[in-house]
Write an enzyme that holds these catalytic residues in place. Structure first.
Site, PDB file in Angstrom:
ATOM      1  CG  MET A   4      -3.190   9.258   4.239  1.00 12.32           C
ATOM      2  SD  MET A   4      -4.617  10.112   4.882  1.00 12.32           S
ATOM      3  CE  MET A   4      -5.489   8.848   5.744  1.00 12.32           C
ATOM      4  N   GLY A  48       0.992   4.762   3.401  1.00  6.86           N
ATOM      5  CA  GLY A  48       2.242   4.455   2.718  1.00  6.86           C
ATOM      6  C   GLY A  48       3.003   5.714   2.320  1.00  6.86           C
ATOM      7  N   GLY A  53      -4.641  -2.841  11.469  1.00  5.81           N
ATOM      8  CA  GLY A  53      -6.068  -3.069  11.677  1.00  5.81           C
ATOM      9  C   GLY A  53      -6.788  -1.737  11.654  1.00  5.81           C
ATOM     10  CB  SER A  54      -9.549  -0.417  11.062  1.00  5.30           C
ATOM     11  OG  SER A  54     -10.716   0.319  11.275  1.00  5.30           O
ATOM     12  CE1 TYR A  95     -11.113  -1.577   5.703  1.00  2.27           C
ATOM     13  CE2 TYR A  95     -11.980  -0.840   7.815  1.00  2.27           C
ATOM     14  CZ  TYR A  95     -10.981  -0.827   6.858  1.00  2.27           C
ATOM     15  OH  TYR A  95      -9.867  -0.060   7.060  1.00  2.27           O
ATOM     16  N   GLY A 155       0.820  -1.226   0.000  1.00  2.00           N
ATOM     17  CA  GLY A 155       0.000   0.000   0.000  1.00  2.00           C
ATOM     18  C   GLY A 155       0.840   1.257   0.000  1.00  2.00           C
ATOM     19  NE  ARG A 215     -17.428  10.123  14.453  1.00  2.00           N
ATOM     20  CZ  ARG A 215     -18.452   9.885  15.266  1.00  2.00           C
ATOM     21  NH1 ARG A 215     -18.285   9.866  16.578  1.00  2.00           N
ATOM     22  NH2 ARG A 215     -19.648   9.657  14.762  1.00  2.00           N
ATOM     23  CB  CYS A 251      -7.489   6.542  16.282  1.00  4.89           C
ATOM     24  SG  CYS A 251      -6.324   7.880  15.959  1.00  4.89           S
ATOM     25  CG  ASN A 252     -11.503   7.605  12.655  1.00  3.51           C
ATOM     26  OD1 ASN A 252     -11.748   6.595  12.005  1.00  3.51           O
ATOM     27  ND2 ASN A 252     -12.296   8.059  13.603  1.00  3.51           N
TER      28      ASN A 252
HETATM   29  N1  LIG Z   1      -7.334   5.982   6.597  1.00  4.40           N
HETATM   30  C1  LIG Z   1      -7.680   5.747   7.836  1.00  4.40           C
HETATM   31  O1  LIG Z   1      -8.352   6.568   8.490  1.00  4.40           O
HETATM   32  C2  LIG Z   1      -7.252   4.478   8.522  1.00  4.40           C
HETATM   33  C3  LIG Z   1      -7.508   4.344   9.898  1.00  4.40           C
HETATM   34  C4  LIG Z   1      -7.127   3.172  10.541  1.00  4.40           C
HETATM   35  C5  LIG Z   1      -6.523   2.147   9.815  1.00  4.40           C
HETATM   36  N2  LIG Z   1      -6.279   2.313   8.486  1.00  4.40           N
HETATM   37  C6  LIG Z   1      -5.659   1.184   7.778  1.00  4.40           C
HETATM   38  O2  LIG Z   1      -4.425   1.596   7.213  1.00  4.40           O
HETATM   39  C7  LIG Z   1      -4.211   0.914   5.973  1.00  4.40           C
HETATM   40  C8  LIG Z   1      -3.901   1.934   4.898  1.00  4.40           C
HETATM   41  O3  LIG Z   1      -4.965   2.861   4.798  1.00  4.40           O
HETATM   42  P1  LIG Z   1      -4.889   4.124   3.822  1.00  4.40           P
HETATM   43  O4  LIG Z   1      -5.778   5.167   4.399  1.00  4.40           O
HETATM   44  O5  LIG Z   1      -3.492   4.425   3.504  1.00  4.40           O
HETATM   45  O6  LIG Z   1      -5.641   3.534   2.522  1.00  4.40           O
HETATM   46  P2  LIG Z   1      -5.521   4.007   1.023  1.00  4.40           P
HETATM   47  O7  LIG Z   1      -5.046   5.416   0.941  1.00  4.40           O
HETATM   48  O8  LIG Z   1      -6.814   3.664   0.357  1.00  4.40           O
HETATM   49  O9  LIG Z   1      -4.365   3.084   0.439  1.00  4.40           O
HETATM   50  C9  LIG Z   1      -4.515   1.701   0.307  1.00  4.40           C
HETATM   51  C10 LIG Z   1      -3.449   1.189  -0.625  1.00  4.40           C
HETATM   52  O10 LIG Z   1      -3.603  -0.233  -0.751  1.00  4.40           O
HETATM   53  C11 LIG Z   1      -3.378  -0.563  -2.107  1.00  4.40           C
HETATM   54  N3  LIG Z   1      -4.056  -1.803  -2.487  1.00  4.40           N
HETATM   55  C12 LIG Z   1      -5.363  -2.118  -2.340  1.00  4.40           C
HETATM   56  N4  LIG Z   1      -5.622  -3.318  -2.891  1.00  4.40           N
HETATM   57  C13 LIG Z   1      -4.443  -3.768  -3.401  1.00  4.40           C
HETATM   58  C14 LIG Z   1      -4.067  -4.942  -4.095  1.00  4.40           C
HETATM   59  N5  LIG Z   1      -4.959  -5.889  -4.398  1.00  4.40           N
HETATM   60  N6  LIG Z   1      -2.771  -5.087  -4.456  1.00  4.40           N
HETATM   61  C15 LIG Z   1      -1.858  -4.119  -4.188  1.00  4.40           C
HETATM   62  N7  LIG Z   1      -2.165  -2.978  -3.531  1.00  4.40           N
HETATM   63  C16 LIG Z   1      -3.450  -2.807  -3.152  1.00  4.40           C
HETATM   64  C17 LIG Z   1      -3.955   0.598  -2.883  1.00  4.40           C
HETATM   65  O11 LIG Z   1      -3.433   0.590  -4.175  1.00  4.40           O
HETATM   66  P3  LIG Z   1      -4.121   1.413  -5.369  1.00  4.40           P
HETATM   67  O12 LIG Z   1      -3.640   2.832  -5.155  1.00  4.40           O
HETATM   68  O13 LIG Z   1      -3.576   0.778  -6.598  1.00  4.40           O
HETATM   69  O14 LIG Z   1      -5.596   1.255  -5.206  1.00  4.40           O
HETATM   70  C18 LIG Z   1      -3.511   1.782  -2.039  1.00  4.40           C
HETATM   71  O15 LIG Z   1      -2.228   2.203  -2.414  1.00  4.40           O
HETATM   72  C19 LIG Z   1      -5.464   0.078   5.719  1.00  4.40           C
HETATM   73  O16 LIG Z   1      -5.236  -1.235   6.173  1.00  4.40           O
HETATM   74  C20 LIG Z   1      -6.504   0.720   6.608  1.00  4.40           C
HETATM   75  O17 LIG Z   1      -7.462  -0.197   7.039  1.00  4.40           O
HETATM   76  C21 LIG Z   1      -6.606   3.453   7.816  1.00  4.40           C
END
Ligand SMILES: NC(=O)c1ccc[n+]([C@@H]2O[C@H](COP(=O)([O-])OP(=O)(O)OC[C@H]3O[C@@H](n4cnc5c(N)ncnc54)[C@H](OP(=O)(O)O)[C@@H]3O)[C@@H](O)[C@H]2O)c1
Length: 308
Positions: free
Chosen positions: A11, A13, A102-103, A132, A7, A205, A160-161
């Site tokens: 965001m 990553g 996780g989340s 999810y 990932g 929140r 958290c968020n």
């Molecule tokens: N954002 C939040 O508020 C939050 C809060 C708590 C936990 N988290 C956790 O943190 C992690 C990252 O979240 P994020 O906000 O960074 O999400 P994000 O911005 O949507 O990024 C997710 C990344 O995963 C990649 N991905 C999805 N399916 C894939 C696949 N089949 N093969 C390869 N890459 C794949 C996506 O690639 P593409 O760009 O190609 O789609 C994207 O780069 C997640 O596990 C999420 O549950 C997030």
């Protein structure tokens, strides 16, 4: 250390790859075209070929309430496939350390705040994002089973968020903070006298700057053995929805008024992660809401100007 970051273009990553202190490690960051994590055989082959010493699993299908309600099959299956392929692939390839994300939606809907790690699986999940959440719980439990049965050292963080640079600002996909910033920016641009807040705005929140999570993860990599198998990464405090609007108005320079629409739904009253384990580990999120929101707004403006 050779670290495989899944990932990397998301965001979390991107914030990690912008973090100071990154350079001491070698980072492997294939994108989805190079390695689709849903494809089990490719994941195992790739891991055996590249032999990372650690995996940070930050890939996933992530979305807002509407997307989760409309596509529970995709949210369950994709996140479960990714989690399973990464953990089982790591085990098969002899990779001992995986830090999985996780989340807080893993916590039961009725759990008492603050949410402690031992509350996972103690009650029914929130129905709107159950698919999810189930995938997140199963991935964490699979990691725990592998540790118990095969002596691996797989761990899960529950952030958290999050908000911040690289967040999604389009109304279809945005979460609270980018939605607030965009709404206030548009209200300022159109000189709207009022901005509507759904409900009384008193629901609370917890939102952390994704750059802070990245800072934590860099520390977690170097102190991996000190991490508990399951740990929240949060602020330890939260804000009223109104406060996000007030802070956002200062950041954006919006001087109009707020109007509460009491006929709109407000969601859960509170979802605050317990931070006792995090404090024992010795980390506190450094960014204030004012600084974080200003940074996210600058990112939004730069994106609109085509600079990011
Ligand atoms: N954002 C939040 O508020 C939050 C809060 C708590 C936990 N988290 C956790 O943190 C992690 C990252 O979240 P994020 O906000 O960074 O999400 P994000 O911005 O949507 O990024 C997710 C990344 O995963 C990649 N991905 C999805 N399916 C894939 C696949 N089949 N093969 C390869 N890459 C794949 C996506 O690639 P593409 O760009 O190609 O789609 C994207 O780069 C997640 O596990 C999420 O549950 C997030």
């Amino acid at each position: 250390m050779r670290i495989f970051l899944t990932g990397a273009r998301g965001m979390v990553g991107q914030n990690l790859l912008e973090c100071p202190g990154l350079g001491v490690h070698e980072w492997l960051t294939p994108d989805r075209r190079e390695l689709d994590l849903r494809d089990q055989a490719s994941v195992v082959r790739w891991l055996k070929e590249h032999k990372p010493e650690m995996i940070l699993h930050a890939a996933g299908r992530v979305g807002g309430i509407q997307a989760n309600i409309e596509s529970p099959v995709e949210f369950l299956i994709e996140n479960l496939d990714l989690g399973r392929n990464i953990l089982m692939g790591a085990y098969e390839a002899g990779i001992e350390r995986v830090l999985n994300l996780g989340s807080t939606c893993m916590y039961p809907r009725a759990a008492v705040n603050p949410l402690r790690e031992d509350m996972v699986l103690q009650g029914a999940l929130e129905p709107t994002n159950e698919g999810y959440a189930l995938a997140k719980v199963m991935t964490q439990r699979l990691g725990a089973y592998l540790n118990r049965e095969y002596g691996t050292r797989y761990k899960t963080l529950i952030p958290c968020n999050l908000y911040g640079r690289w967040d999604k600002f389009d109304p279809e996909r945005s979460h609270l903070v980018p939605a607030v910033l965009r709404k206030l920016h548009e209200a300022k641009t159109k000189a709207s006298p009022t901005v509507e807040i759904w409900g009384a705005g008193t629901a609370r929140r917890e939102f952390m700057d994704a750059a802070d999570l990245a800072d934590f993860m860099i520390q977690a990599i170097s102190r991996y053995d000190e991490l508990p198998d399951l740990m929240n990464v949060g602020l330890g405090y939260d804000f009223e929805i109104n406060e996000y609007y007030y802070e956002g108005a200062k950041v954006v320079g919006y001087t109009g008024a707020f109007q509460h629409n009491l006929s709109k739904p407000v969601g859960m009253q509170q979802k605050l992660a317990d931070v006792q384990r995090l404090r024992q580990f010795g980390w506190t999120a450094p960014t204030t809401l004012a600084t974080g929101m200003a940074r996210a707004y600058e990112f939004y403006l730069n994106q609109n100007r085509g600079l990011e």
